[in-house]
Design a protein around this motif. Structure first.
Motif, PDB file in Angstrom:
ATOM      1  N   LEU A  77      74.062   5.525  49.279  1.00 58.94           N
ATOM      2  CA  LEU A  77      73.006   5.905  48.358  1.00 58.94           C
ATOM      3  C   LEU A  77      72.445   4.657  47.692  1.00 58.94           C
ATOM      4  N   ASP A  78      71.168   4.391  47.924  1.00 60.71           N
ATOM      5  CA  ASP A  78      70.510   3.230  47.321  1.00 60.71           C
ATOM      6  C   ASP A  78      70.089   3.602  45.909  1.00 60.71           C
ATOM      7  N   LEU A  79      71.038   3.501  44.981  1.00 60.08           N
ATOM      8  CA  LEU A  79      70.783   3.934  43.620  1.00 60.08           C
ATOM      9  C   LEU A  79      69.695   3.088  42.958  1.00 60.08           C
ATOM     10  N   GLY A  80      69.751   1.768  43.157  1.00 61.95           N
ATOM     11  CA  GLY A  80      68.748   0.902  42.551  1.00 61.95           C
ATOM     12  C   GLY A  80      67.353   1.208  43.037  1.00 61.95           C
ATOM     13  N   GLY A  81      67.213   1.402  44.356  1.00 60.96           N
ATOM     14  CA  GLY A  81      65.910   1.723  44.907  1.00 60.96           C
ATOM     15  C   GLY A  81      65.402   3.065  44.423  1.00 60.96           C
ATOM     16  N   TYR A  82      66.294   4.027  44.354  1.00 57.97           N
ATOM     17  CA  TYR A  82      65.926   5.362  43.863  1.00 57.97           C
ATOM     18  C   TYR A  82      65.410   5.294  42.430  1.00 57.97           C
ATOM     19  N   LEU A  83      66.147   4.634  41.554  1.00 60.57           N
ATOM     20  CA  LEU A  83      65.747   4.568  40.151  1.00 60.57           C
ATOM     21  C   LEU A  83      64.451   3.783  39.977  1.00 60.57           C
ATOM     22  N   LEU A  84      64.281   2.725  40.762  1.00 57.98           N
ATOM     23  CA  LEU A  84      63.062   1.933  40.662  1.00 57.98           C
ATOM     24  C   LEU A  84      61.851   2.734  41.113  1.00 57.98           C
ATOM     25  N   ARG A  85      62.001   3.500  42.187  1.00 58.11           N
ATOM     26  CA  ARG A  85      60.885   4.333  42.655  1.00 58.11           C
ATOM     27  C   ARG A  85      60.543   5.415  41.638  1.00 58.11           C
ATOM     28  N   ARG A  86      61.563   6.026  41.034  1.00 60.01           N
ATOM     29  CA  ARG A  86      61.308   7.057  40.025  1.00 60.01           C
ATOM     30  C   ARG A  86      60.600   6.459  38.801  1.00 60.01           C
ATOM     31  N   ALA A  87      61.065   5.285  38.379  1.00 59.10           N
ATOM     32  CA  ALA A  87      60.443   4.645  37.217  1.00 59.10           C
ATOM     33  C   ALA A  87      58.982   4.320  37.500  1.00 59.10           C
ATOM     34  N   ALA A  88      58.700   3.793  38.685  1.00 60.15           N
ATOM     35  CA  ALA A  88      57.325   3.445  39.033  1.00 60.15           C
ATOM     36  C   ALA A  88      56.445   4.683  39.135  1.00 60.15           C
ATOM     37  N   ARG A  89      57.046   5.780  39.548  1.00 64.02           N
ATOM     38  CA  ARG A  89      56.264   7.008  39.721  1.00 64.02           C
ATOM     39  C   ARG A  89      55.818   7.604  38.392  1.00 64.02           C
ATOM     40  N   VAL A  90      56.660   7.547  37.363  1.00 63.56           N
ATOM     41  CA  VAL A  90      56.340   8.288  36.149  1.00 63.56           C
ATOM     42  C   VAL A  90      56.029   7.415  34.929  1.00 63.56           C
ATOM     43  N   LEU A  91      56.653   6.250  34.799  1.00 62.91           N
ATOM     44  CA  LEU A  91      56.569   5.540  33.527  1.00 62.91           C
ATOM     45  C   LEU A  91      55.236   4.828  33.274  1.00 62.91           C
ATOM     46  N   PRO A  92      54.653   4.074  34.226  1.00 57.92           N
ATOM     47  CA  PRO A  92      53.409   3.367  33.897  1.00 57.92           C
ATOM     48  C   PRO A  92      52.292   4.300  33.426  1.00 57.92           C
ATOM     49  N   ALA A  93      52.078   5.404  34.150  1.00 57.51           N
ATOM     50  CA  ALA A  93      51.023   6.344  33.745  1.00 57.51           C
ATOM     51  C   ALA A  93      51.368   7.018  32.421  1.00 57.51           C
ATOM     52  N   TYR A  94      52.638   7.338  32.229  1.00 58.40           N
ATOM     53  CA  TYR A  94      53.083   7.951  30.980  1.00 58.40           C
ATOM     54  C   TYR A  94      52.849   7.018  29.810  1.00 58.40           C
ATOM     55  N   TRP A  95      53.244   5.757  29.964  1.00 59.01           N
ATOM     56  CA  TRP A  95      53.058   4.792  28.875  1.00 59.01           C
ATOM     57  C   TRP A  95      51.580   4.531  28.598  1.00 59.01           C
ATOM     58  N   ALA A  96      50.754   4.526  29.641  1.00 55.34           N
ATOM     59  CA  ALA A  96      49.313   4.325  29.437  1.00 55.34           C
ATOM     60  C   ALA A  96      48.725   5.470  28.606  1.00 55.34           C
ATOM     61  N   THR A  97      49.095   6.705  28.924  1.00 48.65           N
ATOM     62  CA  THR A  97      48.607   7.846  28.158  1.00 48.65           C
ATOM     63  C   THR A  97      49.142   7.808  26.733  1.00 48.65           C
ATOM     64  N   LEU A  98      50.418   7.483  26.589  1.00 50.61           N
ATOM     65  CA  LEU A  98      51.014   7.406  25.258  1.00 50.61           C
ATOM     66  C   LEU A  98      50.321   6.340  24.420  1.00 50.61           C
ATOM     67  N   ALA A  99      49.980   5.211  25.040  1.00 53.07           N
ATOM     68  CA  ALA A  99      49.290   4.151  24.300  1.00 53.07           C
ATOM     69  C   ALA A  99      47.953   4.648  23.758  1.00 53.07           C
ATOM     70  N   ALA A 100      47.217   5.400  24.573  1.00 57.91           N
ATOM     71  CA  ALA A 100      45.937   5.949  24.103  1.00 57.91           C
ATOM     72  C   ALA A 100      46.158   6.932  22.959  1.00 57.91           C
ATOM     73  N   VAL A 101      47.190   7.755  23.074  1.00 56.39           N
ATOM     74  CA  VAL A 101      47.489   8.719  22.012  1.00 56.39           C
ATOM     75  C   VAL A 101      47.857   7.995  20.723  1.00 56.39           C
ATOM     76  N   VAL A 102      48.649   6.935  20.826  1.00 58.63           N
ATOM     77  CA  VAL A 102      49.070   6.177  19.647  1.00 58.63           C
ATOM     78  C   VAL A 102      47.867   5.539  18.963  1.00 58.63           C
ATOM     79  N   VAL A 103      46.954   4.986  19.761  1.00 56.42           N
ATOM     80  CA  VAL A 103      45.781   4.322  19.197  1.00 56.42           C
ATOM     81  C   VAL A 103      44.898   5.310  18.450  1.00 56.42           C
ATOM     82  N   PHE A 104      44.672   6.474  19.043  1.00 60.25           N
ATOM     83  CA  PHE A 104      43.704   7.404  18.472  1.00 60.25           C
ATOM     84  C   PHE A 104      44.321   8.417  17.506  1.00 60.25           C
TER      85      PHE A 104
END
Length: 395
Positions: A83-110
């Protein structure tokens, strides 16, 4: 060959099921409609249609079931391989976190929420404290639950793998039993007041049954001759019956047996029934696409436009509530005062545009970057494996 039936392909690859993109689009629309119904008061004033829209939170359960199926199927496809645990976690993080943080940043600003609230949201910890909610980003609770599933799944897969080596069909039975037991436990604590109490009904143990029915379908593909698997295939082949059961369960969920259709507290028995019905709806919508044969239902979900909405569904989920909140702020229209059609007429196109930008400018580049990193690491590992025998021969 049907595109709706899933099989495990050789060497750890798995077939793509296009209709699952369409089901993801259905789930996203359900979530959008439930928030529109709540904000405009349509859920309380719209009769049966209002109640149907208000129970669109079951779309979250469908998202969870899709994650359970797709991620579990991907991790068990390699069989006894590592089981490639590192690869799995990295793919999951890339899938959800950048877009989530971008939306959260807009919410925080406004929206300018308190520092504590947006910090907790940054690390997806908002469901574990009682008063960290950001009203224009409340839907993000399900992402916190999803991330906890990402963390738990590799441990579950490793445990099931150990069991699978001795009894190949035993993991299927374990997942089926766990689905029943967690459903019964989902009503353990009721009466939670939103924003005052810790919302344990949002935690992984309470939402586990929806993830588990997806995992159940993935496990059934590995042991097709097991009685549980043959039963799932038999049900899945009757798409009309599955949709009828899903519709009946959904309609029942709009009644008092599942508690309020708002954020008002529900008692333990209502939470249990709500969890059971949500799990049943998710299973019945998933079965014909993963265990069944070709059907009109599957064909409809593979329509290019529906699939495209499924592809950008994560952005739809992230952006719709901030967009709705911004419309209310700009127009100074009081919430719960009607205006459903104007809200959707302005909010939906704006949300779709932002979701498309999120997908093509954030989600896809992040996933491609991680893909390049993992491929580079794989080449380095392969090079090291080839060099070791050469060095041993020269010693």
């Amino acid at each position: 060959m049907s595109t709706s039936r899933a099989t495990t392909a050789p060497e750890g690859a798995v077939t793509v099921i296009p209709a699952l993109d369409g089901l993801r689009a259905v789930a996203a629309v359900m979530v959008i409609l439930t928030h529109a119904a709540f904000l405009t008061g349509f859920g309380a004033t719209g009769g049966l249609m209002g109640r149907l829209w208000s129970r669109g939170d079951f779309g979250v359960g469908i998202f969870f079931a899709l994650s359970g199926f797709l991620l579990h199927r991907g991790l068990i496809a390699k069989g006894s391989g590592p089981l490639d645990l590192g690869g799995y976690l990295l793919r999951r993080a890339a899938r959800v976190l950048p877009a989530y943080w971008a939306t959260l940043a807009a919410v925080v600003v406004f929206a300018n929420p308190p520092l504590r609230s947006w910090l907790l949201h940054t690390f997806a910890l908002q469901i574990y404290v009682p008063d960290a909610w950001i009203s224009s980003f409340n839907q993000s609770w399900s992402l916190a639950t999803e991330i906890s599933f990402y963390a738990a799944l590799p441990l579950v897969v490793l445990g099931l793998a150990a069991l699978r080596r001795r009894h190949p069909d035993r993991p299927l039975v374990v997942v089926a039993l766990a689905t029943v037991l967690l459903t019964l436990a989902s009503g353990f604590r009721g009466g939670e007041v939103f924003g005052v109490d810790v919302s344990t009904h949002m935690w992984l143990h309470a939402r586990g049954p929806q993830f588990l029915v997806g995992m159940l379908c993935a496990e059934a593909l590995l042991v097709p001759r097991h009685p549980v698997s043959t039963a799932l295939v038999r049900w899945g082949r009757d798409a009309v019956a599955c949709l009828a059961v899903a519709g009946a369960a959904y309609l029942l969920a709009t009644t008092a047996v599942t508690g309020p259709l708002t954020v008002a507290p529900a008692d333990g028995s209502q939470l249990l029934v709500r969890s059971a019905l949500c799990t049943l709806v998710a299973l019945c919508l998933l079965l014909p696409l993963t265990m069944g044969t070709h059907s009109l239902y599957a064909s409809a979900l593979t329509h290019p436009w529906i699939r495209w909405f499924g592809v950008i569904s994560y952005g739809l989920f992230l952006w719709h509530l901030p967009v709705f909140a911004a419309i209310y702020e700009i127009t100074d229209v009081p919430e719960f005062s009607g205006g459903l059609l104007p809200l959707l007429a302005v909010g939906l196109p704006t949300t779709i545009g932002l979701a498309a930008l999120s997908h093509y400018w954030i989600e896809v580049p992040a996933s491609r970057l991680v893909g390049r990193i993992l491929r580079r690491r794989q080449r380095q590992d392969e090079r090291a494996d080839h060099e070791e025998p050469d060095q041993a021969r020269h010693q």
